[in-house]
Design a protein around this motif. Sequence first.
Motif, mmCIF file in Angstrom:
data_model
loop_
_atom_site.group_PDB
_atom_site.id
_atom_site.type_symbol
_atom_site.label_atom_id
_atom_site.label_comp_id
_atom_site.label_asym_id
_atom_site.label_seq_id
_atom_site.Cartn_x
_atom_site.Cartn_y
_atom_site.Cartn_z
ATOM 1 N N PHE A 237 -69.249 44.310 2.121
ATOM 2 C CA PHE A 237 -68.524 45.465 2.664
ATOM 3 C C PHE A 237 -68.133 46.413 1.532
ATOM 4 O O PHE A 237 -68.280 47.630 1.623
ATOM 5 C CB PHE A 237 -67.290 44.955 3.423
ATOM 6 N N SER A 238 -67.634 45.816 0.447
ATOM 7 C CA SER A 238 -67.227 46.607 -0.720
ATOM 8 C C SER A 238 -68.445 47.274 -1.354
ATOM 9 O O SER A 238 -68.411 48.454 -1.718
ATOM 10 C CB SER A 238 -66.531 45.699 -1.732
ATOM 11 N N GLY B 164 -62.017 60.256 0.263
ATOM 12 C CA GLY B 164 -61.914 60.339 -1.188
ATOM 13 C C GLY B 164 -62.602 59.185 -1.883
ATOM 14 O O GLY B 164 -62.536 58.048 -1.427
ATOM 15 N N HIS B 165 -63.260 59.509 -2.993
ATOM 16 C CA HIS B 165 -64.050 58.491 -3.683
ATOM 17 C C HIS B 165 -63.178 57.508 -4.460
ATOM 18 O O HIS B 165 -63.640 56.457 -4.869
ATOM 19 C CB HIS B 165 -65.076 59.156 -4.607
ATOM 20 N N GLU B 166 -61.913 57.873 -4.668
ATOM 21 C CA GLU B 166 -61.061 56.979 -5.455
ATOM 22 C C GLU B 166 -60.431 55.883 -4.595
ATOM 23 O O GLU B 166 -59.754 55.001 -5.104
ATOM 24 C CB GLU B 166 -59.962 57.786 -6.182
ATOM 25 N N VAL B 167 -60.675 55.933 -3.295
ATOM 26 C CA VAL B 167 -60.062 54.952 -2.389
ATOM 27 C C VAL B 167 -60.705 53.577 -2.578
ATOM 28 O O VAL B 167 -61.929 53.453 -2.577
ATOM 29 C CB VAL B 167 -60.231 55.407 -0.921
ATOM 30 N N ASN B 168 -59.848 52.571 -2.745
ATOM 31 C CA ASN B 168 -60.326 51.194 -2.850
ATOM 32 C C ASN B 168 -60.291 50.562 -1.469
ATOM 33 O O ASN B 168 -59.230 50.231 -0.948
ATOM 34 C CB ASN B 168 -59.431 50.415 -3.819
ATOM 35 N N ILE B 169 -61.458 50.399 -0.916
ATOM 36 C CA ILE B 169 -61.537 49.954 0.484
ATOM 37 C C ILE B 169 -61.126 48.489 0.660
ATOM 38 O O ILE B 169 -60.825 48.044 1.765
ATOM 39 C CB ILE B 169 -62.960 50.194 1.031
ATOM 40 N N LEU B 170 -61.091 47.763 -0.434
ATOM 41 C CA LEU B 170 -60.695 46.356 -0.315
ATOM 42 C C LEU B 170 -59.180 46.177 -0.290
ATOM 43 O O LEU B 170 -58.686 45.128 0.105
ATOM 44 C CB LEU B 170 -61.303 45.535 -1.463
ATOM 45 N N LYS B 171 -58.465 47.220 -0.682
ATOM 46 C CA LYS B 171 -57.004 47.158 -0.536
ATOM 47 C C LYS B 171 -56.659 47.544 0.899
ATOM 48 O O LYS B 171 -57.321 48.411 1.483
ATOM 49 C CB LYS B 171 -56.327 48.152 -1.490
ATOM 50 N N PRO B 172 -55.639 46.921 1.480
ATOM 51 C CA PRO B 172 -55.304 47.281 2.864
ATOM 52 C C PRO B 172 -54.999 48.767 3.023
ATOM 53 O O PRO B 172 -55.400 49.383 4.017
ATOM 54 C CB PRO B 172 -54.088 46.415 3.179
ATOM 55 N N THR C 32 -56.541 53.741 5.332
ATOM 56 C CA THR C 32 -56.734 55.185 5.122
ATOM 57 C C THR C 32 -58.078 55.629 5.689
ATOM 58 O O THR C 32 -58.155 56.609 6.439
ATOM 59 C CB THR C 32 -56.667 55.522 3.618
ATOM 60 N N LEU C 33 -59.129 54.890 5.323
ATOM 61 C CA LEU C 33 -60.469 55.296 5.758
ATOM 62 C C LEU C 33 -60.648 55.171 7.271
ATOM 63 O O LEU C 33 -61.270 56.020 7.902
ATOM 64 C CB LEU C 33 -61.535 54.450 5.053
ATOM 65 N N GLU C 34 -60.104 54.102 7.811
ATOM 66 C CA GLU C 34 -60.386 53.812 9.220
ATOM 67 C C GLU C 34 -59.405 54.475 10.192
ATOM 68 O O GLU C 34 -59.677 54.545 11.384
ATOM 69 C CB GLU C 34 -60.347 52.295 9.459
ATOM 70 N N TYR C 35 -58.265 54.915 9.674
ATOM 71 C CA TYR C 35 -57.225 55.328 10.620
ATOM 72 C C TYR C 35 -56.461 56.572 10.161
ATOM 73 O O TYR C 35 -56.426 57.591 10.861
ATOM 74 C CB TYR C 35 -56.268 54.144 10.808
ATOM 75 N N TYR C 36 -55.869 56.509 8.976
ATOM 76 C CA TYR C 36 -54.929 57.554 8.571
ATOM 77 C C TYR C 36 -55.589 58.864 8.160
ATOM 78 O O TYR C 36 -54.992 59.926 8.298
ATOM 79 C CB TYR C 36 -54.057 57.070 7.407
ATOM 80 N N GLN C 37 -56.805 58.764 7.649
ATOM 81 C CA GLN C 37 -57.406 59.972 7.110
ATOM 82 C C GLN C 37 -57.811 60.950 8.221
ATOM 83 O O GLN C 37 -57.610 62.146 8.091
ATOM 84 C CB GLN C 37 -58.640 59.612 6.268
ATOM 85 N N TYR D 140 -53.634 57.865 0.888
ATOM 86 C CA TYR D 140 -53.893 56.751 -0.039
ATOM 87 C C TYR D 140 -53.053 56.899 -1.309
ATOM 88 O O TYR D 140 -52.425 55.942 -1.778
ATOM 89 C CB TYR D 140 -55.382 56.700 -0.379
ATOM 90 N N GLY D 141 -53.045 58.104 -1.839
ATOM 91 C CA GLY D 141 -52.249 58.356 -3.042
ATOM 92 C C GLY D 141 -50.776 58.093 -2.792
ATOM 93 O O GLY D 141 -50.083 57.483 -3.610
ATOM 94 N N LEU D 142 -50.305 58.539 -1.667
ATOM 95 C CA LEU D 142 -48.879 58.373 -1.331
ATOM 96 C C LEU D 142 -48.516 56.888 -1.217
ATOM 97 O O LEU D 142 -47.456 56.460 -1.696
ATOM 98 C CB LEU D 142 -48.577 59.079 -0.005
ATOM 99 N N MET D 143 -49.407 56.106 -0.589
ATOM 100 C CA MET D 143 -49.089 54.700 -0.336
ATOM 101 C C MET D 143 -49.251 53.829 -1.572
ATOM 102 O O MET D 143 -48.622 52.780 -1.686
ATOM 103 C CB MET D 143 -49.992 54.163 0.791
#
Lengths: 298, 268
Positions: B45-46, B62-70, B75-80, B230-233
Amino acid sequence: MSERVIVTENLTKYYGKTLGVSGLSFEVHGGEIFGYLGPNGAGKTTTLRLLVGLLHPTSGGGTVLGFDLGRRSLDIRERVGYIPGDVHLFDDLTGRQALQLLDSLRPSRSAVLMRELVDRFELDVSRKIKEYSSGNKQKLTIIQAFMHDPDLLILDEPTSALDPLMRHRFYELLREFKTRGKSTFISSHVLPEMDQICDWVGIIRSGSLVTVEDIKNLSAKKLRHATFTLTEEPPPHMLDFTSARLTRQDGLEFKAEIPGEMDPFIKELARLHVIDLQISHASLEEIFLEFYTGEGGE
Amino acid sequence: MINRSLLRYQLKTKKRSMFFFSIALLLWGFMITALYPTVSDLQGFSDYWTDFPDTFKNLFGGHEVNILKPEGYITLEYYQLFLPIILAAFALGFAAFCVVKARENGTMEILFTHPIERWRYALTSFLSMSAGLAVLSVVGVGSVMLTARIFGIDLDYLGQLKFIVLIYFFVLALGSIGLLASCGLNKAGQVYAVGITLLAASYLVNFLSNNWSFFGVIDHAFLYYYYDPYGLMTQAGFQWFSIIYYGVIIAFSAFLSTYTLQRRDIAI
């Protein structure tokens, strides 16, 4: 002369380039019922909406209950009961909730007549408005307009959806308001009813006032009907009346429509041998039609 | 300043709508969060995400998002995108309901023949929309927090609380612009068009600016530039500048709404 509750001076409204009303100047006095007549699209509703501040005039102005139309709209609405031409209410509320909501918008005057009016018009206020018939919706708009005992009523076709019994109750209510010195500005298409209740009428055509008249004077000086029967057939030229339009009804019976003064007609009729004569005033409906098709029109 | 009866009426009328939006957010938030434990350990997945070109990653958050972190996954699946769209739909619907639909369906005519100031009506409408959005913002993020707790997901709750504030201000800014459109335009459809166009344009400009610096300047004027869940969280501190920016938009739009409603004809 009693106080002037509505005064308009050259009140004009354009919707973009489309004319709504133009140069309206009239007065309504305290304790009067003023009927405002005109066909669809003539500008009746526009006038009423200008009076309650829903529309901003393009030019001209006026006062309602002494308050300037443009600057003191809130003071006007504080004292006026209004019924819109198209009945649209809060479908998700019950009748009672709608009345309470509208009551809350007028904190300085309590809805002293609400209970009495609900009983009088036999309205079930526990039901949701979306379940109401058009007649019941109309009753609700009547109640909300009258419940604060306003000083002036501005009513746009208030009885169009009512049955005859409720119409009768409505006009009874209007007369009671009048006897208490309250004024009413009412537009309607039901001309026979206007004939019965109005003191003055204004007739509007294509956005302009054609006439404003005391209803008694209007009937007296405008169209009359005469039906007369002759003893013998007169020579044809004797039936060429300049004062009236004659139509033969049956044999020697004729009907005359007299648009102006009576005297010339009486003089022309005196040349004939008349055995029966009946004269009646035209109904408001006929006068109204005359203004649109005859000499009153533009 | 506001009319409480009117506020109650507006919220009561939108009660059903709020209920269904809440259910949708609860279900989606639960489903997405509940799926996280099953994908968090999948190296594939990663790798799948890592192999994406940056331009494509930017499209989803955003490319800086780490998808393995909750936080990255949520962010990718819901908040963005999903959450802002759902809340924007509610905000625009509410804004249209308060003014332009009331004008269309005639209820505004009867309201404004009563002695209520138009600015008070506009302000009341703004506050009732704000209240509705506050509830949905809490429900939308609360569903994630609750599910994360149920499944023992290591989610930073402070970050979630900070995000509730950000998403609330973000959609309230859009809703305020919708309210302004509602006061100035003649059809509900026009209000939706303005709101959706603004949201889509904002997202597009933000995407372009993340890939080509040329768009960076105009991106500063759009809503999405200041929206970085993502940055905020994941970072310490709070994105105060975003809140101030949205606050200015909200205040300006609310003021213009009262002014516009005051000036216009109610019934034609």
